[in-house]
Design an enzyme around this catalytic site. Sequence first.
Site, PDB file in Angstrom:
ATOM      1  N   GLY A  14     -26.397   8.934  16.881  1.00 14.36           N
ATOM      2  CA  GLY A  14     -26.441   8.356  15.511  1.00 14.36           C
ATOM      3  C   GLY A  14     -27.091   9.212  14.316  1.00 14.36           C
ATOM      4  N   GLN A  15     -27.058   8.798  13.189  1.00 13.70           N
ATOM      5  CA  GLN A  15     -27.589   9.679  12.231  1.00 13.70           C
ATOM      6  C   GLN A  15     -29.329   9.705  12.307  1.00 13.70           C
ATOM      7  OE1 GLN A  15     -26.154   8.468   8.449  1.00 13.70           O
ATOM      8  NE2 GLN A  15     -26.945   6.541   8.525  1.00 13.70           N
ATOM      9  N   ASP A  41     -23.531   1.307  28.138  1.00 14.86           N
ATOM     10  CA  ASP A  41     -23.207   0.281  27.272  1.00 14.86           C
ATOM     11  C   ASP A  41     -24.407  -0.639  26.941  1.00 14.86           C
ATOM     12  OD1 ASP A  41     -21.817  -1.602  26.023  1.00 14.86           O
ATOM     13  OD2 ASP A  41     -20.455  -2.183  27.737  1.00 14.86           O
ATOM     14  N   ALA A  65     -28.035  -0.237  16.700  1.00 16.18           N
ATOM     15  CA  ALA A  65     -27.677  -1.534  15.931  1.00 16.18           C
ATOM     16  C   ALA A  65     -26.286  -1.611  15.634  1.00 16.18           C
ATOM     17  CB  ALA A  65     -28.607  -1.460  14.698  1.00 16.18           C
ATOM     18  N   THR A 102     -33.833  -3.355   8.597  1.00 15.73           N
ATOM     19  CA  THR A 102     -33.563  -3.148   7.128  1.00 15.73           C
ATOM     20  C   THR A 102     -33.756  -3.874   6.056  1.00 15.73           C
ATOM     21  OG1 THR A 102     -31.148  -3.200   6.160  1.00 15.73           O
ATOM     22  CG2 THR A 102     -31.670  -4.756   8.146  1.00 15.73           C
ATOM     23  N   TYR A 129     -25.036  -9.894   9.680  1.00 19.25           N
ATOM     24  CA  TYR A 129     -25.799  -8.539   9.787  1.00 19.25           C
ATOM     25  C   TYR A 129     -27.413  -9.042   9.452  1.00 19.25           C
ATOM     26  CZ  TYR A 129     -27.566  -3.809   9.123  1.00 19.25           C
ATOM     27  OH  TYR A 129     -28.662  -2.741   9.094  1.00 19.25           O
ATOM     28  N   LYS A 133     -30.455  -9.254  12.130  1.00 18.98           N
ATOM     29  CA  LYS A 133     -31.419  -8.014  12.325  1.00 18.98           C
ATOM     30  C   LYS A 133     -32.845  -8.813  11.855  1.00 18.98           C
ATOM     31  CE  LYS A 133     -31.581  -4.191  12.092  1.00 18.98           C
ATOM     32  NZ  LYS A 133     -31.647  -3.283  13.300  1.00 18.98           N
ATOM     33  N   TRP A 152     -30.516   1.910   2.879  1.00 20.00           N
ATOM     34  CA  TRP A 152     -29.516   2.800   2.580  1.00 20.00           C
ATOM     35  C   TRP A 152     -29.593   4.179   3.007  1.00 20.00           C
ATOM     36  CZ3 TRP A 152     -28.563   2.662  -3.528  1.00 20.00           C
ATOM     37  CH2 TRP A 152     -28.104   1.301  -3.827  1.00 20.00           C
TER      38      TRP A 152
END
Length: 292
Positions: A14-15, A41, A65, A102, A129, A133, A152
């Site tokens: 991921g980023q 997995d 996530a 988040t 979501y 979280k 963001w």
Amino acid sequence: MIHKPKVWLTGAGGQVGTALRKLFPTPTSFEWVPTTRSEIDLTDLDEVSAFIRKNDFDAVVNCAAFTDVNGAETKPREAETLNADLPALIFGLIPTGIHLSTNYVFPSRGGRPYSEIERPLPDDSLGVYGITKLIGERKVLALGATILRTAWVYGPRAWGGTGFYTKIRKQLDEGKALRVVTDEVGNPTSSLTLARGTHTLLEEHFSGEVPLGKDLFHLTDSGSVSRYEFARGIVSVLGLDAKVAEARMADFPSPVNRPSEAVLAPGRLTKRLQVPGWEEALREVIETDKKD
């Protein structure tokens, strides 16, 4: 050979995971054990448990996530597994580590950012979501984890960047007209900023300077803007002449009630690391895209 502590990096493709591996491929005080969804997995908790027990991890950075806010409404069980059950399992077996969360754990509140010491409360407006979280936060804090709460998140497209920045870049590449909301406000945060903060905490821990423990930090780039202002910033930094039209959130019907203003106040880590303003961070992401 000197043994280095092993840090399991979930969501390594991921980023944020990619930014950690790109910026810090060979950390001084520890070594990465990165895994991606093709290797394990994470929705199979038995597989995850067996993987952890086979390895002797000293710490974990959980970047994995279920982040599809709209998709969580139609796949609530998968969202709960990845956002709540998985973190609880991981930190139950590896007590030391960092978990990313988040601003969506908070409902919309205009005019006053949320501080690190404010306790999020369940709210019907959060959606699946945000609720999952929030449950994940509570579970891992009880197990002694360190939480980095952010907002963001975006990153270089070449580094697996997703979300708003990538969407705007794609529309610009395709010559499409931009129409962006003015009434959704938040903290644009570069994956590079998150990677640097995470790396700092780990290095401090393994050097014995500041051990990781039960704690929660806000970590975002400095400043808060609307999606419209962020889009205009992207256009400006790219040096383009594209126009950005104003819109409202109501113009884009969504299955979930996204918070129109759930801004995170600067926290202890934000101040200590002297994080960049969102425009400076954006320039770095765009320059990174140009190099790669």
